[in-house]
Design an enzyme around this catalytic site. Structure first.
Site, PDB file in Angstrom:
ATOM      1  N   CYS A  12     -14.292 -28.472  26.338  1.00  0.00           N
ATOM      2  CA  CYS A  12     -12.924 -28.520  25.841  1.00  0.00           C
ATOM      3  C   CYS A  12     -12.880 -29.497  24.667  1.00  0.00           C
ATOM      4  O   CYS A  12     -13.605 -30.493  24.652  1.00  0.00           O
ATOM      5  CB  CYS A  12     -11.910 -28.986  26.876  1.00  0.00           C
ATOM      6  SG  CYS A  12     -11.832 -27.930  28.313  1.00  0.00           S
ATOM      7  N   LYS A  26     -32.802 -19.106  24.484  1.00  0.00           N
ATOM      8  CA  LYS A  26     -32.220 -18.752  23.177  1.00  0.00           C
ATOM      9  C   LYS A  26     -31.794 -17.288  23.166  1.00  0.00           C
ATOM     10  O   LYS A  26     -30.691 -16.962  22.743  1.00  0.00           O
ATOM     11  CB  LYS A  26     -33.231 -18.969  22.037  1.00  0.00           C
ATOM     12  CG  LYS A  26     -33.439 -20.375  21.547  1.00  0.00           C
ATOM     13  CD  LYS A  26     -32.342 -20.966  20.720  1.00  0.00           C
ATOM     14  CE  LYS A  26     -31.396 -21.772  21.531  1.00  0.00           C
ATOM     15  NZ  LYS A  26     -31.827 -22.960  22.195  1.00  0.00           N
ATOM     16  N   LYS A  70     -20.641 -25.980  23.833  1.00  0.00           N
ATOM     17  CA  LYS A  70     -21.728 -26.774  23.267  1.00  0.00           C
ATOM     18  C   LYS A  70     -22.055 -27.993  24.117  1.00  0.00           C
ATOM     19  O   LYS A  70     -23.208 -28.327  24.331  1.00  0.00           O
ATOM     20  CB  LYS A  70     -21.307 -27.203  21.859  1.00  0.00           C
ATOM     21  CG  LYS A  70     -22.317 -28.066  21.139  1.00  0.00           C
ATOM     22  CD  LYS A  70     -23.471 -27.253  20.663  1.00  0.00           C
ATOM     23  CE  LYS A  70     -24.486 -28.040  19.870  1.00  0.00           C
ATOM     24  NZ  LYS A  70     -25.778 -27.339  19.874  1.00  0.00           N
ATOM     25  N   ARG A  92     -16.737 -26.464  21.487  1.00  0.00           N
ATOM     26  CA  ARG A  92     -16.687 -27.115  22.801  1.00  0.00           C
ATOM     27  C   ARG A  92     -16.016 -26.236  23.856  1.00  0.00           C
ATOM     28  O   ARG A  92     -15.952 -26.597  25.029  1.00  0.00           O
ATOM     29  CB  ARG A  92     -15.912 -28.430  22.704  1.00  0.00           C
ATOM     30  CG  ARG A  92     -16.508 -29.404  21.726  1.00  0.00           C
ATOM     31  CD  ARG A  92     -15.672 -30.649  21.671  1.00  0.00           C
ATOM     32  NE  ARG A  92     -15.731 -31.374  22.922  1.00  0.00           N
ATOM     33  CZ  ARG A  92     -16.646 -32.262  23.238  1.00  0.00           C
ATOM     34  NH1 ARG A  92     -17.592 -32.557  22.381  1.00  0.00           N
ATOM     35  NH2 ARG A  92     -16.623 -32.869  24.399  1.00  0.00           N
ATOM     36  N   HIS A  98     -49.433 -12.948  39.231  1.00  0.00           N
ATOM     37  CA  HIS A  98     -48.997 -13.327  40.584  1.00  0.00           C
ATOM     38  C   HIS A  98     -47.623 -12.753  40.910  1.00  0.00           C
ATOM     39  O   HIS A  98     -46.996 -13.165  41.876  1.00  0.00           O
ATOM     40  CB  HIS A  98     -48.989 -14.853  40.722  1.00  0.00           C
ATOM     41  CG  HIS A  98     -50.338 -15.455  40.498  1.00  0.00           C
ATOM     42  ND1 HIS A  98     -51.361 -15.333  41.421  1.00  0.00           N
ATOM     43  CD2 HIS A  98     -50.855 -16.134  39.443  1.00  0.00           C
ATOM     44  CE1 HIS A  98     -52.446 -15.940  40.949  1.00  0.00           C
ATOM     45  NE2 HIS A  98     -52.166 -16.420  39.747  1.00  0.00           N
ATOM     46  N   ASN A 107      -9.678 -33.222  28.900  1.00  0.00           N
ATOM     47  CA  ASN A 107     -11.052 -32.717  28.996  1.00  0.00           C
ATOM     48  C   ASN A 107     -11.677 -33.413  30.199  1.00  0.00           C
ATOM     49  O   ASN A 107     -11.704 -34.648  30.240  1.00  0.00           O
ATOM     50  CB  ASN A 107     -11.804 -33.066  27.697  1.00  0.00           C
ATOM     51  CG  ASN A 107     -13.290 -32.796  27.788  1.00  0.00           C
ATOM     52  OD1 ASN A 107     -13.735 -32.014  28.617  1.00  0.00           O
ATOM     53  ND2 ASN A 107     -14.054 -33.452  26.931  1.00  0.00           N
ATOM     54  N   GLY A 108     -12.142 -32.636  31.187  1.00  0.00           N
ATOM     55  CA  GLY A 108     -12.731 -33.238  32.386  1.00  0.00           C
ATOM     56  C   GLY A 108     -12.265 -32.480  33.615  1.00  0.00           C
ATOM     57  O   GLY A 108     -11.787 -31.346  33.511  1.00  0.00           O
ATOM     58  N   GLU A 142     -37.910 -21.827  26.677  1.00  0.00           N
ATOM     59  CA  GLU A 142     -36.864 -22.070  25.686  1.00  0.00           C
ATOM     60  C   GLU A 142     -36.525 -20.771  24.938  1.00  0.00           C
ATOM     61  O   GLU A 142     -35.357 -20.501  24.639  1.00  0.00           O
ATOM     62  CB  GLU A 142     -37.331 -23.170  24.713  1.00  0.00           C
ATOM     63  CG  GLU A 142     -36.489 -23.375  23.475  1.00  0.00           C
ATOM     64  CD  GLU A 142     -35.007 -23.683  23.736  1.00  0.00           C
ATOM     65  OE1 GLU A 142     -34.632 -23.878  24.904  1.00  0.00           O
ATOM     66  OE2 GLU A 142     -34.238 -23.682  22.756  1.00  0.00           O
ATOM     67  N   GLU A 144     -28.707 -16.587  25.605  1.00  0.00           N
ATOM     68  CA  GLU A 144     -27.377 -17.100  25.249  1.00  0.00           C
ATOM     69  C   GLU A 144     -26.822 -16.464  23.993  1.00  0.00           C
ATOM     70  O   GLU A 144     -25.609 -16.318  23.857  1.00  0.00           O
ATOM     71  CB  GLU A 144     -27.350 -18.635  25.164  1.00  0.00           C
ATOM     72  CG  GLU A 144     -28.098 -19.253  24.037  1.00  0.00           C
ATOM     73  CD  GLU A 144     -28.052 -20.788  24.047  1.00  0.00           C
ATOM     74  OE1 GLU A 144     -27.092 -21.375  24.535  1.00  0.00           O
ATOM     75  OE2 GLU A 144     -29.022 -21.389  23.552  1.00  0.00           O
ATOM     76  N   TRP A 191     -12.295 -24.654  27.608  1.00  0.00           N
ATOM     77  CA  TRP A 191     -13.379 -23.981  28.337  1.00  0.00           C
ATOM     78  C   TRP A 191     -12.962 -24.083  29.799  1.00  0.00           C
ATOM     79  O   TRP A 191     -12.966 -25.171  30.377  1.00  0.00           O
ATOM     80  CB  TRP A 191     -14.711 -24.692  28.092  1.00  0.00           C
ATOM     81  CG  TRP A 191     -15.890 -23.981  28.674  1.00  0.00           C
ATOM     82  CD1 TRP A 191     -16.622 -22.988  28.093  1.00  0.00           C
ATOM     83  CD2 TRP A 191     -16.498 -24.211  29.951  1.00  0.00           C
ATOM     84  NE1 TRP A 191     -17.627 -22.576  28.924  1.00  0.00           N
ATOM     85  CE2 TRP A 191     -17.581 -23.311  30.074  1.00  0.00           C
ATOM     86  CE3 TRP A 191     -16.230 -25.073  31.017  1.00  0.00           C
ATOM     87  CZ2 TRP A 191     -18.393 -23.262  31.203  1.00  0.00           C
ATOM     88  CZ3 TRP A 191     -17.047 -25.013  32.143  1.00  0.00           C
ATOM     89  CH2 TRP A 191     -18.115 -24.122  32.225  1.00  0.00           C
TER      90      TRP A 191
END
Ligand code: M6R
Length: 587
Positions: free
Chosen positions: A2, A469, A582, A28, A488, A100-101, A465, A472, A74
């Site tokens: 947020c 990428k 983010k 955000r 395996h 925010n929180g 990684e 997302e 968010w």
């Protein structure tokens, strides 16, 4: 998560400033947004579902106010609806809050102030009603203090009391920064949101409250005593937070790796040597971070083993609680974070501090909570990273960890030389022909629903990684594996034409991974090789320079580009992937 933005000052276009600030904070969170202002003693409020950057803002034309605040969300508590968007206001429409929180005891507070007053499903609305409850008998600041003493959880809030000429800001656990201009103040979750107006900031620390009007006063929430604050000058340039000639921040930030790796290794020798000494002396050294930063830490584990002959323990910060009981005063926790605000990382740090262990942070955002609350902190100097997908921060973090590994080996200058050559190789690699080639590779696999990536040793974390990428940014199902693990189990996933990316550096394990790649090919996989050498098994080859032990840095660049082009070609906005934000400031 947020974004919060507030303005108070000499300009009379506060709403426009807030809207522009929110657009900069959209990374955000971007599922809904809202703004509020005091219009001659009456509350003006507008909230909408969707991205502020795509909204019709004509409704704000010509509205003149000198104080306003807003929020880009968010969602945590309550779905993505207009009513759940912030700002939230009290039953009498006098107290207005952006937050925010997460307020953990919101159910209890809801009972206390009266459930019938609530119109949203959010935890935030309790803050507005609770302040309004105390405001009936107390001045504004005292009412805010009384209310926040009752809150459990994390918050950064900005509060407006319609009819009062100032804003109140407070924080515990979520970021909030005050920008100090001439005759004006900005409150924001992040510095780039107001960087074009001022480079002077004051950081709100946990348990601090600021009354922001014609001037600013800080108070310690716990003791009620005033606090003196230092003005800090930030040396970032406003332009560095803009897209410039690029269509997306993600591409711009990938291209910036031409310079950002060099900036990362421009560290003070004495500081690096001091940190190397602290790592050598520590008994139990842990590396921790989340997401991409976590994969960087995992690569660091390999760098430390290969370069410094030193064992460190890696754990994702979200999994770190399992290690808490190993922490002792002689332990060292090394955390890596772009934003410097990731909640799981902060929790790992708290655990280390409680056991008397020291914390080293490697961060990008100067003045972030993680940077300010660690014993040693190194800045990677990548500049603002706006795209949700982390790119330039990752290669800079890798460079700093590698530099420290060389310092532990007693060869700091050699490490700097290797990394400077790597930076120059990245510069050469990022040319238009290379970009077109990677885009063509993306075009050839864009309609597949699955992609697998294999790597070995220091490039195994790069395979993981690569999966993050691609997931997302393109929403394609992607998974990374240690090459030797395929047989395996995962090899059962391969059928004719399945795209498989094989990262093969010029190192001592290359023949093993070539064999593993052949096993994939024998099952019909389409092989995309990344590495300095072309092997027959490749159907397509993305050539990267041979930089020895620094190979993860050069391998990561085409991976980022491939993910970017896959996202764009599949019709998505790579800067704002669905469901993500983010900075992950919730656990
Ligand atoms: O700000 P941080 O580096 O602490 O963030 C950690 C992760 O949330 C972040 O790396 C995330 O995985 C990125 N979206 C990946 O591109």
């Amino acid at each position: 998560m947020c974004g919060i933005f507030g303005y108070i000052g000499k300009r009379d276009n506060a709403l426009d400033l807030v809207i522009e600030g929110l657009k900069k904070l959209e990374y955000r969170g971007y599922d809904s947004w809202g703004v509020a202002a005091d219009m001659n003693g009456k509350l003006f409020i507008e909230k909408q579902v969707g991205k502020i950057s795509e909204a019709d803002l004509s409704i704000f034309m010509g509205k003149k106010v000198q104080m306003a605040m807003g929020h880009t969300r968010w969602a945590t508590h309550g779905g993505v609806t207009q009513v759940n968007a912030h700002p939230h206001f009290s039953w009498d429409k006098k107290i207005v809050v952006v937050h925010n929180g997460i307020i953990e005891n919101y159910e209890e507070i809801k009972e206390f102030v009266g459930k019938e007053k609530f119109i949203s499903q959010t935890d935030t609305e309790v803050i507005a009603h609770l302040i309004a409850f105390y405001r009936q008998t107390m001045p504004f600041k005292e009412a805010v203090l009384a209310a926040i003493h009752k809150l459990k959880g994390r918050y950064a809030i900005v509060v407006m009391n319609v009819g009062e000429p100032y804003l109140i800001a407070a924080r515990r656990g979520s970021p909030l920064i005050l920008g100090v201009g001439k005759g004006e103040y900005f409150l924001a979750s992040d510095i780039p949101a107001f960087l074009e107006y001022t480079q002077n900031v004051m950081y709100l620390d946990d348990n601090e409250l600021a009354v922001v009007g014609q001037d600013v006063e800080f108070t310690n929430i716990e003791t009620g005593k005033p606090i003196e604050k230092r003005l800090v000058n930030i040396d970032w340039k406003a332009e560095s937070a803009d897209k410039g000639e690029f269509e997306h921040f993600m591409l711009k930030e990938i291209m910036e790796q031409k310079d950002s790796i060099l900036r990362a290794i421009n560290q003070d020798d004495d500081e690096i040597l001091e940190i190397a000494e602290a790592i050598k002396k520590s008994r139990g050294c842990f590396f921790s971070g989340c997401g991409t930063a976590g994969k960087v830490c995992m690569t660091g584990e390999y760098f430390f083993s290969m370069i410094a002959n030193r064992h460190v323990n890696f754990a994702s910060a979200s999994e770190f609680p399992i290690y808490h009981h190993f922490l002792r005063p002689e332990s060292l926790l090394v955390v890596v974070s772009q934003s410097g605000e990731t909640a799981d990382v902060l929790e790992a740090m708290d655990a280390a501090k409680k056991k008397g262990a020291k914390v080293l942070s490697i961060v990008n955002v100067a003045g972030s909570t993680i940077a300010r609350t660690s014993d040693y902190s190194l800045k990677i100097n990548a500049g603002p990273e706006k795209a949700v997908a982390s790119t330039k921060a990752a290669t800079s973090q890798l460079a700093v960890l590698m530099l420290i590994a060389y310092a532990i080996r007693g060869e700091l200058q050699e490490g700097r030389r290797v990394l400077a050559e790597t930076a120059s190789a990245v510069n050469d690699m990022l040319n238009p022909r290379f970009l077109t080639y990677v885009k063509d590779v993306a075009e050839s696999i864009k309609s597949h629903e699955n992609a697998y990536i294999i790597g070995k040793a220091e490039n195994y974390p790069m395979a993981l990684e690569a999966a993050i990428k691609i997931q997302e940014v393109s929403y394609m199902h992607a998974e990374g594996f240690a090459a030797g693990e395929l047989k395996h189990g995962p090899i059962a996933l391969i059928s004719k034409g399945t795209p498989c990316i094989s990262i093969i550096a010029n190192d001592e394990v290359k023949q093993d991974i070539v064999s593993n790649t052949m096993e994939l090919k024998a099952r019909g996989a389409l092989i995309i090789g990344i590495g300095p050498e072309r092997f027959k098994v490749f159907d397509q080859w993305i050539k990267v320079p041979d930089v020895g032990v620094a190979s993860p840095l050069v391998n990561l660049v085409p991976i980022q580009l491939l993910a970017y082009y896959l996202g764009v070609l599949r019709g998505h906005n790579p800067d704002m992937p669905r469901n993500l934000a983010k900075s992950v400031t919730v656990k």
